[in-house]
Design an enzyme around this catalytic site. Structure first.
Site, mmCIF file in Angstrom:
data_model
loop_
_atom_site.group_PDB
_atom_site.id
_atom_site.type_symbol
_atom_site.label_atom_id
_atom_site.label_comp_id
_atom_site.label_asym_id
_atom_site.label_seq_id
_atom_site.Cartn_x
_atom_site.Cartn_y
_atom_site.Cartn_z
ATOM 1 C CB SER A 153 -33.529 58.650 9.340
ATOM 2 O OG SER A 153 -32.309 58.063 9.753
ATOM 3 C CE1 TYR A 166 -36.208 54.301 11.738
ATOM 4 C CE2 TYR A 166 -34.101 54.937 10.788
ATOM 5 C CZ TYR A 166 -35.191 55.228 11.580
ATOM 6 O OH TYR A 166 -35.276 56.458 12.199
#
Length: 254
Positions: A153, A166
């Protein structure tokens, strides 16, 4: 967008496991792999969603897929060993794994982050891919050309406020990929890379950005060139790379 056009038979006779295959990017990846000839193993938490993807693949004339229901939040090492044994007994080898399953967790500050949620995010996003990869490596080494793809990500490359567990799990995923890639760099039949999907029209993205217009984002199907390239033989010499599925790059630049 990543520029790659896959041959129709790119993944013919390959056996590929996709986690989180019930919807979103995992579903699109499973369908893209099946369309190019692969036998896809659909792993996910919700069996009804996996059944729907199974039916889509069969209706499109793809090779008969397999379904493995597994909750990565509660799975333990014996579950992963059982998974490996089942795949060995059924297929004898594995040609690829896409670690797509993941959870967002809370969008809040580190100071206020709930430790229980933190542990859950780390367990699903990091620990599960680690243990699964570890137990499946012997099967992958039985392949003539095996590929492992982790999901990264943008917030796993540069920290961003309020992305909490995350972001940290994706930093760690990048590290796991790079470490494993370095360890296997002299194994010509195995490679390890990561893909950053970027902002994509998925339920997770909608949850993270509720005010965003999803129709301004690419669909999971539109970012598949990167997934096809890294799983197919054209990427055989690519190892230890983290590529952007929406990046302005072609396969020839890697």
């Amino acid at each position: 967008m990543f520029n790659y056009t896959a041959p129709n038979d790119l993944l013919k006779e390959r056996i590929i496991l996709v986690t989180g295959a019930g919807d979103g990017i995992g579903r699109a990846t499973a369908l893209a792999y099946a369309k190019t000839g692969a036998t896809v193993i659909l792993l996910g938490r919700t069996e009804a969603k996996l059944d729907a993807v199974y039916d889509e693949i069969e209706a499109a004339g793809g090779a008969q897929p397999a379904i493995i229901p597994m909750d990565l939040d509660s799975a333990t090492e014996p579950d992963y060993i059982e998974l490996s044994n089942t795949l060995f007994d059924t297929f004898g080898r594995l040609d690829g794994v896409v670690h797509n399953a993941g959870v967002l967790g809370a969008r809040t500050s580190i100071e206020n982050y709930d430790p229980i949620t933190w542990e859950k995010v780390m367990r699903i996003n990091l620990t599960a891919p680690f243990i699964m990869t570890q137990t499946l490596l012997p099967l992958l080494r039985r392949s003539e050309d095996a590929s492992i793809i982790f999901t990264s990500s943008g917030v796993g490359r540069k920290g961003r406020a309020y992305w909490g567990a995350y972001a940290v799990s994706k930093f760690a995923t990048e590290g796991l990929m790079q470490t494993l890639a370095d360890e296997i760099e002299n194994e010509p039949n195995l490679r390890v890379n990561a893909i950053n999907p970027g902002g994509t029209r998925t339920p997770m993205r909608a949850y993270a950005y509720p005010a965003e217009d999803p129709f301004k984002l690419p669909t999971p199907e539109e970012i598949q060139p990167a997934y096809l390239f890294l799983m197919g033989p054209d990427s055989k010499q690519v190892n230890g790379q983290s590529i952007d599925a929406q990046g302005d790059m072609s396969a020839s630049q890697l």
